[in-house]
Design a protein around this motif. Structure first.
Motif, PDB file in Angstrom:
ATOM      1  N   TYR A 104     -34.817  24.641  22.013  1.00  0.00           N
ATOM      2  CA  TYR A 104     -35.980  25.181  22.713  1.00  0.00           C
ATOM      3  C   TYR A 104     -35.878  26.695  22.908  1.00  0.00           C
ATOM      4  N   ILE A 105     -34.670  27.232  22.974  1.00  0.00           N
ATOM      5  CA  ILE A 105     -34.504  28.683  23.066  1.00  0.00           C
ATOM      6  C   ILE A 105     -34.810  29.320  21.711  1.00  0.00           C
ATOM      7  N   VAL A 106     -34.320  28.721  20.647  1.00  0.00           N
ATOM      8  CA  VAL A 106     -34.611  29.217  19.301  1.00  0.00           C
ATOM      9  C   VAL A 106     -36.113  29.157  19.036  1.00  0.00           C
ATOM     10  N   ALA A 107     -36.757  28.076  19.462  1.00  0.00           N
ATOM     11  CA  ALA A 107     -38.209  27.955  19.281  1.00  0.00           C
ATOM     12  C   ALA A 107     -38.959  29.009  20.092  1.00  0.00           C
ATOM     13  N   ALA A 108     -38.498  29.279  21.304  1.00  0.00           N
ATOM     14  CA  ALA A 108     -39.153  30.308  22.124  1.00  0.00           C
ATOM     15  C   ALA A 108     -39.017  31.682  21.483  1.00  0.00           C
ATOM     16  N   ARG A 109     -37.853  31.975  20.915  1.00  0.00           N
ATOM     17  CA  ARG A 109     -37.677  33.257  20.215  1.00  0.00           C
ATOM     18  C   ARG A 109     -38.592  33.352  19.006  1.00  0.00           C
ATOM     19  N   ASN A 110     -38.701  32.258  18.243  1.00  0.00           N
ATOM     20  CA  ASN A 110     -39.533  32.260  17.040  1.00  0.00           C
ATOM     21  C   ASN A 110     -41.018  32.388  17.354  1.00  0.00           C
ATOM     22  N   VAL A 111     -41.439  31.850  18.494  1.00  0.00           N
ATOM     23  CA  VAL A 111     -42.836  31.953  18.888  1.00  0.00           C
ATOM     24  C   VAL A 111     -43.168  33.360  19.364  1.00  0.00           C
ATOM     25  N   GLY A 112     -42.156  34.103  19.835  1.00  0.00           N
ATOM     26  CA  GLY A 112     -42.382  35.474  20.271  1.00  0.00           C
ATOM     27  C   GLY A 112     -42.341  35.671  21.769  1.00  0.00           C
ATOM     28  N   VAL A 113     -41.720  34.752  22.474  1.00  0.00           N
ATOM     29  CA  VAL A 113     -41.574  34.898  23.918  1.00  0.00           C
ATOM     30  C   VAL A 113     -40.636  36.077  24.185  1.00  0.00           C
TER      31      VAL A 113
END
Length: 141
Positions: A104-113
């Motif tokens: 979920y951290i990797v996904a948040a980084r990829n989304v641009g959070v």
């Protein structure tokens, strides 16, 4: 009776213990959080500073800081807070290193959070439990 005298006498010790741990947490956890998340040279530099603080015996370092700051209850709290900050920083760093690789951290980084939002909305709530356990143990040291 003895219990009431003991409770009355422990007020100052409990106040110093609670505020010392509060100072150590408010300084150490953000240092460990940022250091663990950023990594690289910054992490290495910050952790070597924390290791330098940990290389001295805690009471000796606190007494040296008290010699510099002067005899006052606020200075005792500050000196002990500085002495116990590295333990909270290293604990927060270790927890951050394990949590930052979660999906979920990797996904948040990829989304641009943004990085601060990842740190304080996603990682901090997941690492605060270990810091609270250490804080509960540290109050009576």
């Amino acid at each position: 009776d003895v219990l009431s005298r003991m409770m009355y006498g422990s007020r100052a010790s409990l106040f110093v213990g609670l505020t010392t741990v509060f100072v150590a947490i408010t300084v150490g956890v953000p240092i460990g959080l940022v250091s663990g998340f950023v990594g690289g040279r910054f992490d290495n530099f910050v952790m070597r500073i924390m290791d330098a603080f940990l290389s001295f015996p805690a009471i000796m370092l606190a007494l040296a800081l008290m010699g510099i700051l002067g005899p006052d209850i606020q200075n005792v709290i500050l000196a002990l807070g500085i002495v116990y900050t590295p333990t909270f920083a290293r604990l927060a760093r270790a927890s951050t290193l394990s949590v930052k690789e979660e999906k979920y951290i990797v996904a948040a980084r990829n989304v641009g959070v943004s990085t601060p939002k990842i740190l304080f909305a996603h990682i901090l709530p997941n690492i605060i439990a270990s810091s609270m356990v250490k804080a509960a143990c540290g109050i009576f040291l």
